[in-house]
Each structure stands twice: as structure tokens, then as C-alpha cells.
Design an enzyme around this catalytic site. Structure first.
Site, PDB file in Angstrom:
ATOM      1  N   LYS A  19       0.807  -1.223   0.000  1.00 62.58           N
ATOM      2  CA  LYS A  19       0.000   0.000   0.000  1.00 62.58           C
ATOM      3  C   LYS A  19       0.842   1.276   0.000  1.00 62.58           C
ATOM      4  O   LYS A  19       0.436   2.294  -0.544  1.00 62.58           O
ATOM      5  CB  LYS A  19      -0.949   0.001   1.199  1.00 62.58           C
ATOM      6  CG  LYS A  19      -2.127  -0.942   1.005  1.00 62.58           C
ATOM      7  CD  LYS A  19      -3.233  -0.643   2.005  1.00 62.58           C
ATOM      8  CE  LYS A  19      -4.476  -1.454   1.700  1.00 62.58           C
ATOM      9  NZ  LYS A  19      -4.315  -2.893   1.995  1.00 62.58           N
ATOM     10  N   GLU A  23      -9.808   7.369   3.622  1.00 61.82           N
ATOM     11  CA  GLU A  23     -10.758   6.468   4.258  1.00 61.82           C
ATOM     12  C   GLU A  23      -9.989   5.203   4.595  1.00 61.82           C
ATOM     13  O   GLU A  23      -8.993   4.882   3.952  1.00 61.82           O
ATOM     14  CB  GLU A  23     -11.914   6.143   3.301  1.00 61.82           C
ATOM     15  CG  GLU A  23     -11.666   4.983   2.320  1.00 61.82           C
ATOM     16  CD  GLU A  23     -10.536   5.234   1.319  1.00 61.82           C
ATOM     17  OE1 GLU A  23     -10.223   6.414   1.058  1.00 61.82           O
ATOM     18  OE2 GLU A  23      -9.972   4.239   0.807  1.00 61.82           O
ATOM     19  N   SER A  39       1.536  -9.861  -1.110  1.00 56.29           N
ATOM     20  CA  SER A  39       1.205  -8.436  -0.924  1.00 56.29           C
ATOM     21  C   SER A  39       1.561  -7.888   0.449  1.00 56.29           C
ATOM     22  O   SER A  39       1.834  -6.702   0.589  1.00 56.29           O
ATOM     23  CB  SER A  39      -0.283  -8.220  -1.197  1.00 56.29           C
ATOM     24  OG  SER A  39      -1.076  -9.086  -0.399  1.00 56.29           O
TER      25      SER A  39
END
Ligand code: PLP
Length: 394
Positions: free
Chosen positions: A90, A112, A378
Site C-alpha cells: 500500500k 478512508e 502483498s
């Protein structure tokens, strides 16, 4: 030839676009007009690449998993996004977007977050740049994700509870959009996946495309060829998969496999298998596939993995599904947990439960012994320890 990239109007096939309230138009338009020129600017690229190297720790290794390969009788490589600063892919996107925000002269960041991973990645880059950070999070998520709330606070972010509706991600998103409408001049909204109105899906995919860019030269170094036979990634909103697929999209000799969370089973009523169950609709500003009732109400998703628990999928993936460019595989909670434990015990790597969904594809598909299979790992499993403890009675 088919086009798997975005067109000038912001669509992947029939999916994508920018279905937004009139009052949001100036904000989204400013971004749409400037994101490509900013990203192509040499001074932007220099700062972005430097931070990816020295702050995130890139390139992330492409690791040949010998014992896992022996078990499945094929050649398995793991792209180690779990080794990035903050523990997942991310941060590739939040570093990129904070630099875009700076170039646009923004002084305030909003985001968010559902499970809190994107909130932490955003709070991290805001601390790095000394920019004010406000994270909207559903009241229920705040209660169940206390460690990530604490991380965001330590990093200097303000966490504002969303108290309407189901008090989860979609309500936090509504609050963030409301904030952006009220603060159009000084605020940038950092969206956490390849979702939202154009240009977000394309911008985020470009930032994450560093993953497949590195895979190509790493495979060339280790295998003498740039292209693998398969790339496998899990899909929540779809950003790590978009990054892992990006530079292989046009090369149809590379098979793309997307793993979706089937929760307690695709037809159990407790699932997040968006392509299997989804229908055409509009969510968070773009046309895509989403789980909805016959009269168009969004169905609450479920997955044991907080990061895959999203009722839609980014428009790029809706198009990859519909055009059959990518193969979508449903993975249940139980299958993912078993695959995660296998990786721990064969390779000494504790994966995020999201990534365990991608690993579970090894049980569902047959590969040849000479195939090169790259799995995008990930994230790391530290954040999921409590879930692993409860599941396995550790
Ligand atoms: C957030 C997250 C995901 C899901 O998000 P995508 O946008 O689909 O990549 C997957 N893995 C990890 C480790 C995450 O933190």
C-alpha cells in the site's frame, strides 16, 4: 488487439468513468488534468524513485521458493511486497499520491480506511512530509482494529469515526467525500486502491506498477527471460494485482490469475467474491462489478481477511474478468488459512491473510514443472496474528 488499459475517457471497456456528485467535479477534474504530467515530470520521478529505494526499501526481492516449488512440482517465485516499510504494497501508492498532493500545493490529506492498513500507510507518508492527516474510519472498525488506530495516532493522524449506516468502510468513504467537497482547495483525498472515479484507478495502478516493472528485470536476471507463465495476486479493491499484472497485460502468453475471497463459500451469503457474485453497477464513483441486491442495495461483504472485505472490485479488474484476460479464482477462508500455514512451515514466511488467498491458488490449479509462477506476496502476517491465533488455537 484488445485494450486492457484505460482509454481517454477513463474507461476500461465499459467499466470505470467518473460518476460523481456535481460538487466534487472541480476536485476530480483538477487531478484528471494534472496527474499524468506530474507523474512524468523528471523531478517528481527522481523524488519518487529515491523514496521507494531509501524509505520503502525497494526493489523488493523476487524470491525463488525452493521448498514450496518442490511441493507443487513447479517453479514458484514470491514477489516480496511483505518486506516493504509498513508491511505491504500500500505504501507504493501513498508515497506516490503524497508527492502528487505536494505538486498540487495541497496542505491537508484525507483518507478512508477499513481495516486501517491504508490509514496507516497514509499517516506514515503524511508524517514523512509534515502534512496534516485526517483518516475517516467506521466506528465498528475503530473498535475491532485498535492496533492500527493506535499506529495512526502515533504517526500524528487524526482518526474521525464514521457513525452512520453500518459504521464501516463505505460509511467512512462517504465521510471522506463529504470532507473533500467542503475543502476543495487545500485538500487531497488519497484513495487506497484502484477504485473510485477516474483518474484514481489509473493513477493508483501506475504507482503500483513498480511491482511488475521489477519482476521483469528480476526474472531476466534469474531465469534469462522477462515473462513468467503465470502471475497470481489476491484482489480486494485490486491494487496489488493491478501492479503485479500491469506490465504483462498486453502479453497474453502471461496468464493472470486473480484470487478473490469466497469467505465461508461463494454461495454461503458470507463472501466477498465480487466477480463470481457481482453485477454491473456504480460504487464510489465508478462503473464496475459489485455485490448488490436485485434492487441495487450494496451487500455487506465478508472475509476472514479484512483487506479483501470490499463489496466491489476496481474497474480494471471488472474488465479483465469480463474480457477473460484474467482468470478469477474463489478462495475460502479455510483454504487461505491452510495455504498461509503451508508457507510458514515450508519457507519461514508468515504471510498476510490477504496474500494467503493468492497462495491457495496453488491447490486449485495445476502447473507444469517448467512453468514459472510468480505469486505477489502483498503483505506480511504480523497484523493478522490474532486471527491466526484464534483460527488455529495457537
Ligand atoms: C489492503 C491489502 C490488500 C487488498 O487491497 P488491494 O487493493 O486489492 O491490493 C491485499 N493485501 C494486503 C497485504 C493488504 O494490506
Amino acid at each position: 488487439m484488445s485494450n486492457y488499459h484505460i482509454n481517454e475517457k477513463g474507461f476500461y471497456g465499459k467499466f470505470g468513468g467518473a460518476y460523481i456528485p456535481e460538487m466534487l467535479y472541480p476536485n476530480v477534474e483538477e487531478l484528471k488534468q494534472s496527474y499524468l504530467s506530474i507523474m512524468q515530470d523528471p523531478s517528481f520521478q527522481e523524488e519518487f524513485q529515491q523514496l521507494l529505494k531509501d524509505y520503502v526499501g525497494r526493489p523488493s526481492p523476487l524470491y525463488f521458493a525452493k521448498r514450496l516449488s518442490e511441493k507443487y512440482n513447479t517453479k514458484i517465485y514470491l514477489k516480496r511486497e511483505d518486506l516493504n516499510h509498513t508491511g505491504a504494497h500500500k505504501v507504493n501508492n501513498t508515497i506516490g499520491q503524497i508527492l502528487v498532493a505536494k505538486k498540487l500545493g495541497k496542505k491537508r490529506i484525507i483518507a478512508e480506511t477499513g481495516a486501517g492498513q491504508h490509514g496507516v500507510a497514509t499517516a506514515t507518508v503524511c508524517a514523512l512530509m509534515g502534512i496534516e492527516c485526517i483518516v475517516y474510519m467506521g466506528e465498528i472498525d475503530i473498535a475491532r482494529q485498535a492496533p492500527n488506530v493506535a499506529r495512526m495516532k502515533m504517526l500524528g493522524a487524526k482518526v474521525i469515526p464514521a457513525t452512520s449506516g453500518s459504521k464501516t468502510l463505505k460509511d467512512a468513504t462517504n465521510e471522506a467525500i463529504r470532507d473533500w467537497i467542503n475543502n476543495p482547495v487545500d485538500t487531497h483525498y488519497i484513495i487506497g486502491s484502484v477504485v473510485g472515479p477516474h483518474p484514481y484507478p489509473d493513477m493508483v495502478a501506475r504507482f503500483q506498477s513498480i511491482i511488475s516493472e521489477e519482476m521483469k528485470w528480476q526474472l531476466q536476471e534469474q531465469e534469462g527471460r522477462e515473462n513468467p507463465d503465470y502471475v497470481i495476486a489476491c484482489v480486494g479493491g485490486g491494487s496489488n494485482a493491478a501492479g503485479a499484472f500491469y506490465h504483462f497485460l498486453d502479453d497474453t502468453s502471461v496468464n493472470l490469475i486473480a484470487a478473490e475471497a469466497a469467505g465461508k463459500g461463494v454461495n454461503s451469503g458470507e463472501s466477498a467474491a465480487t466477480s463470481a457474485l457481482g453485477k454491473d453497477g456504480i460504487i464510489h464513483g465508478s462503473r464496475t462489478l459489485l455485490m448488490q441486491t436485485n434492487d441495487g442495495q450494496i451487500i455487506e461483504p465478508y472475509s476472514i481477511s479484512a483487506g479483501l472485505d470490499y463489496p466491489g472490485v476496481g474497474p480494471m479488474h471488472a474488465h479483465l474478468f469480463e474480457s477473460e484476460r484474467a482468470d478469477f479464482v474463489s478462495v475460502t477462508d479455510d483454504e487461505a488459512m491452510a495455504a498461509g500455514l503451508t508457507l510458514c512451515q515450508l519457507e519461514g514466511i508468515i504471510p498476510a491473510i490477504e496474500s494467503s488467498h493468492a497462495l491457495a491458488v496453488l491447490e486449485q490449479r495445476k502447473f507444469d514443472s517448467e512453468d514459472i509462477v510468480v505469486i505477489n506476496l502483498s503483505g506480511r502476517g504480523d497484523k493478522d496474528l490474532n486471527t491466526y491465533i484464534n483460527y488455529f488455537n495457537l
